[in-house]
Design a protein around this motif. Sequence first.
Motif, PDB file in Angstrom:
ATOM      1  N   PHE A   1       0.850  -1.178   0.000  1.00 44.03           N
ATOM      2  CA  PHE A   1       0.000   0.000   0.000  1.00 44.03           C
ATOM      3  C   PHE A   1       0.891   1.234   0.000  1.00 44.03           C
ATOM      4  O   PHE A   1       2.080   1.164   0.322  1.00 44.03           O
ATOM      5  N   CYS A   2       0.331   2.386  -0.328  1.00 43.75           N
ATOM      6  CA  CYS A   2       1.112   3.627  -0.423  1.00 43.75           C
ATOM      7  C   CYS A   2       1.851   3.940   0.868  1.00 43.75           C
ATOM      8  O   CYS A   2       3.038   4.271   0.841  1.00 43.75           O
ATOM      9  N   GLU A   3       1.186   3.817   1.999  1.00 45.53           N
ATOM     10  CA  GLU A   3       1.849   4.155   3.265  1.00 45.53           C
ATOM     11  C   GLU A   3       3.000   3.197   3.570  1.00 45.53           C
ATOM     12  O   GLU A   3       4.024   3.610   4.127  1.00 45.53           O
ATOM     13  N   GLU A   4       2.855   1.935   3.187  1.00 39.68           N
ATOM     14  CA  GLU A   4       3.936   0.975   3.384  1.00 39.68           C
ATOM     15  C   GLU A   4       5.111   1.296   2.465  1.00 39.68           C
ATOM     16  O   GLU A   4       6.279   1.219   2.868  1.00 39.68           O
ATOM     17  N   GLU A   5       4.791   1.694   1.255  1.00 39.74           N
ATOM     18  CA  GLU A   5       5.845   2.068   0.312  1.00 39.74           C
ATOM     19  C   GLU A   5       6.564   3.322   0.796  1.00 39.74           C
ATOM     20  O   GLU A   5       7.789   3.422   0.681  1.00 39.74           O
ATOM     21  N   PHE A   6       5.824   4.269   1.361  1.00 36.76           N
ATOM     22  CA  PHE A   6       6.449   5.477   1.907  1.00 36.76           C
ATOM     23  C   PHE A   6       7.407   5.131   3.042  1.00 36.76           C
ATOM     24  O   PHE A   6       8.470   5.731   3.164  1.00 36.76           O
ATOM     25  N   ARG A   7       7.022   4.163   3.891  1.00 38.41           N
ATOM     26  CA  ARG A   7       7.917   3.731   4.977  1.00 38.41           C
ATOM     27  C   ARG A   7       9.212   3.178   4.413  1.00 38.41           C
ATOM     28  O   ARG A   7      10.302   3.469   4.915  1.00 38.41           O
TER      29      ARG A   7
ATOM     30  N   HIS B   1      13.054   4.800   4.727  1.00 39.18           N
ATOM     31  CA  HIS B   1      14.221   4.044   5.187  1.00 39.18           C
ATOM     32  C   HIS B   1      15.370   4.174   4.196  1.00 39.18           C
ATOM     33  O   HIS B   1      16.513   4.435   4.587  1.00 39.18           O
ATOM     34  N   LEU B   2      15.059   4.008   2.905  1.00 39.32           N
ATOM     35  CA  LEU B   2      16.105   4.099   1.887  1.00 39.32           C
ATOM     36  C   LEU B   2      16.732   5.491   1.853  1.00 39.32           C
ATOM     37  O   LEU B   2      17.945   5.632   1.708  1.00 39.32           O
ATOM     38  N   LYS B   3      15.908   6.508   2.021  1.00 34.37           N
ATOM     39  CA  LYS B   3      16.433   7.881   2.041  1.00 34.37           C
ATOM     40  C   LYS B   3      17.289   8.127   3.275  1.00 34.37           C
ATOM     41  O   LYS B   3      18.329   8.785   3.194  1.00 34.37           O
TER      42      LYS B   3
ATOM     43  N   GLY C   1      24.403   3.544   0.005  1.00 35.20           N
ATOM     44  CA  GLY C   1      23.432   3.381  -1.067  1.00 35.20           C
ATOM     45  C   GLY C   1      23.230   1.916  -1.378  1.00 35.20           C
ATOM     46  O   GLY C   1      24.151   1.112  -1.249  1.00 35.20           O
ATOM     47  N   TYR C   2      22.030   1.567  -1.746  1.00 33.11           N
ATOM     48  CA  TYR C   2      21.716   0.186  -2.096  1.00 33.11           C
ATOM     49  C   TYR C   2      21.735   0.014  -3.604  1.00 33.11           C
ATOM     50  O   TYR C   2      21.372   0.928  -4.350  1.00 33.11           O
TER      51      TYR C   2
END
Length: 65
Positions: free
Chosen positions: A26-32, A36-38, A46-47
């Motif tokens: 879901f969008c909120e999960e993707e934002f989480r 994290h990546l940011k 960097g990954y």
Amino acid sequence: MQTLRDRVLEKVHIDTVAAGRVPMLFCEEEFRLVDHLKSVATLGYGYTRQEVVDIASDFAVQLNK
């Protein structure tokens, strides 16, 4: 041109705007995940693309998806 032909021949419903798979997160999960990546990027780490895919897969498993 093929998409238009499919719509005219009613092979594809007129309201269909996208094709392919439904998103796993879901969008909120993707934002989480993006947050994290940011945050690790600001620390200088960097990954690779494959590492991001692996992290996203692990995250989806953790969410029982």
